[in-house]
Design a protein around this motif. Structure first.
Motif, PDB file in Angstrom:
ATOM      1  N   PHE A   1       0.836  -1.204   0.000  1.00 25.38           N
ATOM      2  CA  PHE A   1       0.000   0.000   0.000  1.00 25.38           C
ATOM      3  C   PHE A   1       0.869   1.251   0.000  1.00 25.38           C
ATOM      4  N   TRP A   2       1.959   1.192   0.770  1.00 24.50           N
ATOM      5  CA  TRP A   2       2.841   2.359   0.841  1.00 24.50           C
ATOM      6  C   TRP A   2       3.530   2.599  -0.487  1.00 24.50           C
ATOM      7  N   GLN A   3       3.970   1.537  -1.158  1.00 25.89           N
ATOM      8  CA  GLN A   3       4.647   1.698  -2.445  1.00 25.89           C
ATOM      9  C   GLN A   3       3.707   2.285  -3.497  1.00 25.89           C
ATOM     10  N   ILE A   4       2.427   1.909  -3.442  1.00 22.24           N
ATOM     11  CA  ILE A   4       1.441   2.501  -4.358  1.00 22.24           C
ATOM     12  C   ILE A   4       1.363   4.006  -4.132  1.00 22.24           C
ATOM     13  N   LYS A   5       1.256   4.364  -2.858  1.00 25.95           N
ATOM     14  CA  LYS A   5       1.139   5.789  -2.507  1.00 25.95           C
ATOM     15  C   LYS A   5       2.400   6.554  -2.902  1.00 25.95           C
ATOM     16  N   LYS A   6       3.572   5.985  -2.599  1.00 25.73           N
ATOM     17  CA  LYS A   6       4.836   6.662  -2.884  1.00 25.73           C
ATOM     18  C   LYS A   6       5.046   6.828  -4.386  1.00 25.73           C
ATOM     19  N   THR A   7       4.778   5.767  -5.160  1.00 28.47           N
ATOM     20  CA  THR A   7       5.000   5.817  -6.607  1.00 28.47           C
ATOM     21  C   THR A   7       4.039   6.798  -7.266  1.00 28.47           C
ATOM     22  N   THR A   8       2.790   6.829  -6.799  1.00 29.69           N
ATOM     23  CA  THR A   8       1.814   7.792  -7.327  1.00 29.69           C
ATOM     24  C   THR A   8       2.291   9.217  -7.075  1.00 29.69           C
ATOM     25  N   ARG A   9       2.826   9.438  -5.884  1.00 29.60           N
ATOM     26  CA  ARG A   9       3.337  10.771  -5.528  1.00 29.60           C
ATOM     27  C   ARG A   9       4.515  11.157  -6.424  1.00 29.60           C
ATOM     28  N   LEU A  10       5.396  10.194  -6.717  1.00 29.80           N
ATOM     29  CA  LEU A  10       6.555  10.469  -7.570  1.00 29.80           C
ATOM     30  C   LEU A  10       6.121  10.848  -8.986  1.00 29.80           C
ATOM     31  N   ILE A  11       5.079  10.174  -9.493  1.00 28.31           N
ATOM     32  CA  ILE A  11       4.580  10.486 -10.840  1.00 28.31           C
ATOM     33  C   ILE A  11       3.949  11.878 -10.864  1.00 28.31           C
ATOM     34  N   LYS A  12       3.149  12.177  -9.844  1.00 26.97           N
ATOM     35  CA  LYS A  12       2.461  13.469  -9.807  1.00 26.97           C
ATOM     36  C   LYS A  12       3.429  14.638  -9.684  1.00 26.97           C
ATOM     37  N   THR A  13       4.548  14.412  -8.991  1.00 26.55           N
ATOM     38  CA  THR A  13       5.529  15.487  -8.811  1.00 26.55           C
ATOM     39  C   THR A  13       6.576  15.498  -9.921  1.00 26.55           C
ATOM     40  N   GLY A  14       6.458  14.588 -10.880  1.00 28.38           N
ATOM     41  CA  GLY A  14       7.363  14.568 -12.021  1.00 28.38           C
ATOM     42  C   GLY A  14       8.695  13.917 -11.776  1.00 28.38           C
ATOM     43  N   ARG A  15       8.878  13.261 -10.617  1.00 25.75           N
ATOM     44  CA  ARG A  15      10.166  12.620 -10.317  1.00 25.75           C
ATOM     45  C   ARG A  15      10.246  11.195 -10.858  1.00 25.75           C
ATOM     46  N   LEU A  16       9.120  10.662 -11.284  1.00 27.89           N
ATOM     47  CA  LEU A  16       9.109   9.372 -11.981  1.00 27.89           C
ATOM     48  C   LEU A  16       8.339   9.576 -13.278  1.00 27.89           C
ATOM     49  N   ALA A  17       9.039   9.445 -14.386  1.00 26.56           N
ATOM     50  CA  ALA A  17       8.418   9.691 -15.690  1.00 26.56           C
ATOM     51  C   ALA A  17       7.737   8.426 -16.203  1.00 26.56           C
ATOM     52  N   VAL A  18       6.528   8.584 -16.742  1.00 32.87           N
ATOM     53  CA  VAL A  18       5.831   7.475 -17.382  1.00 32.87           C
ATOM     54  C   VAL A  18       6.439   7.294 -18.767  1.00 32.87           C
ATOM     55  N   PRO A  19       6.914   6.089 -19.109  1.00 34.11           N
ATOM     56  CA  PRO A  19       7.537   5.888 -20.427  1.00 34.11           C
ATOM     57  C   PRO A  19       6.590   6.268 -21.560  1.00 34.11           C
ATOM     58  N   GLN A  20       7.150   6.813 -22.612  1.00 34.65           N
ATOM     59  CA  GLN A  20       6.356   7.233 -23.767  1.00 34.65           C
ATOM     60  C   GLN A  20       5.598   6.052 -24.369  1.00 34.65           C
ATOM     61  N   LEU A  21       6.189   4.860 -24.276  1.00 31.75           N
ATOM     62  CA  LEU A  21       5.593   3.671 -24.895  1.00 31.75           C
ATOM     63  C   LEU A  21       4.439   3.088 -24.091  1.00 31.75           C
ATOM     64  N   PHE A  22       4.262   3.549 -22.844  1.00 33.55           N
ATOM     65  CA  PHE A  22       3.175   2.991 -22.026  1.00 33.55           C
ATOM     66  C   PHE A  22       1.833   3.533 -22.525  1.00 33.55           C
ATOM     67  N   ASP A  23       0.915   2.604 -22.845  1.00 28.36           N
ATOM     68  CA  ASP A  23      -0.388   2.972 -23.408  1.00 28.36           C
ATOM     69  C   ASP A  23      -1.459   2.819 -22.320  1.00 28.36           C
ATOM     70  N   THR A  24      -1.801   3.940 -21.679  1.00 26.81           N
ATOM     71  CA  THR A  24      -2.750   3.913 -20.565  1.00 26.81           C
ATOM     72  C   THR A  24      -4.115   3.386 -20.991  1.00 26.81           C
ATOM     73  N   THR A  25      -4.641   3.896 -22.109  1.00 28.80           N
ATOM     74  CA  THR A  25      -5.977   3.488 -22.568  1.00 28.80           C
ATOM     75  C   THR A  25      -6.016   1.996 -22.864  1.00 28.80           C
ATOM     76  N   TRP A  26      -5.026   1.515 -23.583  1.00 26.56           N
ATOM     77  CA  TRP A  26      -4.971   0.092 -23.930  1.00 26.56           C
ATOM     78  C   TRP A  26      -4.834  -0.775 -22.683  1.00 26.56           C
ATOM     79  N   TYR A  27      -3.981  -0.327 -21.725  1.00 29.65           N
ATOM     80  CA  TYR A  27      -3.724  -1.094 -20.502  1.00 29.65           C
ATOM     81  C   TYR A  27      -5.008  -1.249 -19.683  1.00 29.65           C
ATOM     82  N   LEU A  28      -5.756  -0.144 -19.526  1.00 25.70           N
ATOM     83  CA  LEU A  28      -6.980  -0.189 -18.720  1.00 25.70           C
ATOM     84  C   LEU A  28      -8.080  -1.005 -19.399  1.00 25.70           C
ATOM     85  N   SER A  29      -8.151  -0.948 -20.726  1.00 27.70           N
ATOM     86  CA  SER A  29      -9.184  -1.724 -21.432  1.00 27.70           C
ATOM     87  C   SER A  29      -8.824  -3.207 -21.471  1.00 27.70           C
TER      88      SER A  29
END
Length: 560
Positions: free
Chosen positions: A386-414
């Protein structure tokens, strides 16, 4: 004898003695080997050997006060330097025992640094909280101190070693001028010329921030770390290290805030210490005031107060859980390494070498077993996901962890609707859990295949997609069978000129333009043979890779 007090730069002094050990010896001043700590020239075991009830971390094999006296008497040296703040915790019986053992023919000078109680008490309380030795509030810590604590301490040593031999130094003054180490060298009669070439230690054992102290206090209220069933004693130093490492996370959120005394605590300290401070000043320093008078040492301000939240406590447990897993993996790897070394040495007919390796292997084995049995780490291991989920989400929101360009959010969720239902950020899921389960981040990146082909990906500390985007594609690695990024760029120069990722281009644009992913796959021919591909707007290579025909080929290849 330098006897402290605690939180008056004692660790820095002991570090300086360690770093300048040979230079001191050349000046005729020896730091005895008896009772010295393994990592620093601190004689804690000498002090502990005089305790009525020594602590569990006391090691008499390092040397007791009896060994110290024997070493002094048998040595050709005439000056010795001993340092430990633990001497300040001796009872009268312990001080008397030391005095009797040293005898009248050994001249002893006692050096003690005193610090303004308004700074000293919060600092000592904070360290006690961090080490799990205290669980009371700061107010109770102040109230529990005896009325004449400082005076009785100084007077006790002056009674047994004579008043003229007790050198009282005021920490608050000397850190301003001439500096702690310069003052200490002066106190043991080393000239400024001689000490000019001495190594200067870094600032050691700094008190934790008020925010970290307050958070650890809340943990200590819930968990009794003195119970071996909660956390094995051998793991306590490791736990303390992790607590300290968590400090920057809190300071990032709250800033560096000093301990704050309430008006009531401020007045209580004045009532308890003003009178005894004057007595020490008059009797040992020949002046009226012991400490520089300063009403603004700790600002009494409601604005500076911090309210520790449940999230902070959760973050601490999660952080420790993450560190515990890293520690567990490290210990397990070392244990396996020693097992392999011993096996190889026995097979090669070197039982003596194997026996030398057996001791460290047993130590790592005990450390691993203690970690697995510890109830505290069992608790934190449940929190960590649970903590790693929270920490990683925070890193993405603050721009310290970049989402790879190749990651397809729409495709992944569907493709994986359970991720959408969980409410978790899609890339957080893939980064922490998805790739372990073989989830694909986009139609043309086969996680399981990539892992099976390129075993070095995890050495970089990245997930497979991150590794491919930052490292793999430049080494010629393929994201899936039948897609060759280097061939694609060499064949389609316009893609190369546009500086577009070849995999991204083919997946979303290239196949529509009739381009091929490699020499081994013809996009247009496949669409002709499979008209449903064009009808459903499906990437032809992705369709082929997911087909039963290709799966049979892969399964056959893998089993062979």
């Amino acid at each position: 004898m330098h006897i402290g007090m605690q939180k008056t730069g004692t660790t820095s002094i002991q570090r300086a003695i360690s770093q300048n050990y040979l230079q001191l010896k050349q000046l005729g001043i020896v730091s005895p080997e008896s009772g010295v700590y393994p990592t620093i020239r601190a004689h804690h075991d000498i002090a502990w050997s005089l305790f009525d009830l020594p602590p569990f971390y006391y090691h008499p094999e390092r040397g007791t006060y009896i060994d110290l006296v024997q070493e002094i008497r048998q040595s050709s040296a005439t000056q010795f330097l001993i340092s430990s703040e633990e001497f300040c915790s001796l009872s009268e019986a312990g001080v008397q025992k030391l005095r009797d053992a040293l005898g009248d023919d050994i001249h002893v000078t006692i050096i003690i640094y005193l610090r303004n109680p308004e700074q000293w008490i919060p600092s000592v309380w904070g360290q006690g909280i961090r080490l799990g030795k205290r669980s009371e509030t700061l107010s109770k810590c102040i109230k529990d101190l005896s009325e004449d604590y400082l005076y009785n301490l100084v007077h006790l040593w002056s009674r047994y070693f004579k008043k003229d031999n007790v050198c009282v130094r005021i920490f608050d003054e000397v850190i301003q001028h001439p500096g702690l180490m310069e003052d200490f060298w002066n106190a043991i009669e080393i000239s400024s010329d001689d000490s000019a070439s001495f190594a200067v230690p870094s600032n050691e054992n700094v008190s934790p921030s008020y925010v970290l102290t307050d958070l650890i206090y809340h943990v200590n209220q819930r968990i009794d770390f003195q119970k071996p069933t909660i956390i094995n004693r051998s793991l306590i130093p490791q736990y303390h290290r992790w607590l300290w490492q968590f400090g920057p996370h809190l300071e990032e959120k709250y800033g560096k805030i000093k301990p704050i005394l309430s008006q009531e605590e401020h007045e209580l300290i004045r009532q308890k210490f003003d009178s005894q401070n004057k007595r020490i000043a008059q009797e040992f320093l020949g002046r009226d005031e012991l400490f520089p008078h300063n009403d603004t040492t700790y600002p009494i301000s409601v604005e500076n107060s911090i309210s520790i939240t449940q999230d902070d406590l959760f973050d601490l447990l999660g952080f420790i859980g993450e560190q515990a897993i890293t520690y567990e993996n490290s210990v397990h790897a070392k244990l396996a390494n020693y097992e392999q070394i011993i096996s190889q040495q026995n097979e090669s007919g070197q039982p003596a070498l194997a026996e030398q390796s057996f001791g460290p292997m047993i130590r790592y084995g005990y450390a691993y077993a203690n970690l697995k049995r510890s109830r505290f780490f069992q608790i934190t291991s449940k929190v960590i996901n649970f903590w790693q989920i929270k920490k990683t989400t925070r890193l993405i929101k603050t721009g310290r962890l970049a989402v790879p360009q190749l990651f397809d959010t729409t495709w992944y969720l569907s493709t994986y609707p359970e991720v959408r239902q969980s409410g978790m950020h899609s890339y957080v899921h893939f980064h922490l859990f998805g790739w372990y389960q073989g989830y694909q981040p986009m139609p043309l990146f086969d996680v399981n295949w990539y892992i099976s082909q390129y075993h070095d990906f995890n050495a970089e500390g990245m997930n497979p997609l991150e590794h491919y985007e930052k490292v793999g594609q430049y080494r010629g690695y393929l994201p899936c069978p039948l897609f060759d990024p280097q061939w694609y760029l060499a064949t389609y120069n316009d893609v190369k000129q546009a500086d577009v990722d070849p995999l991204y281009h083919y997946c979303y644009t290239g196949w529509r333009e009739g381009r091929n992913p490699s020499a081994a796959f013809n996009t247009n021919e496949y669409i002709k043979q499979n008209p449903e591909v064009a009808a459903t707007e499906t990437n032809p290579l992705a369709h082929y890779l997911q087909s039963a025909h290709f799966s049979q080929k892969v399964n056959s290849f893998t089993s062979n």
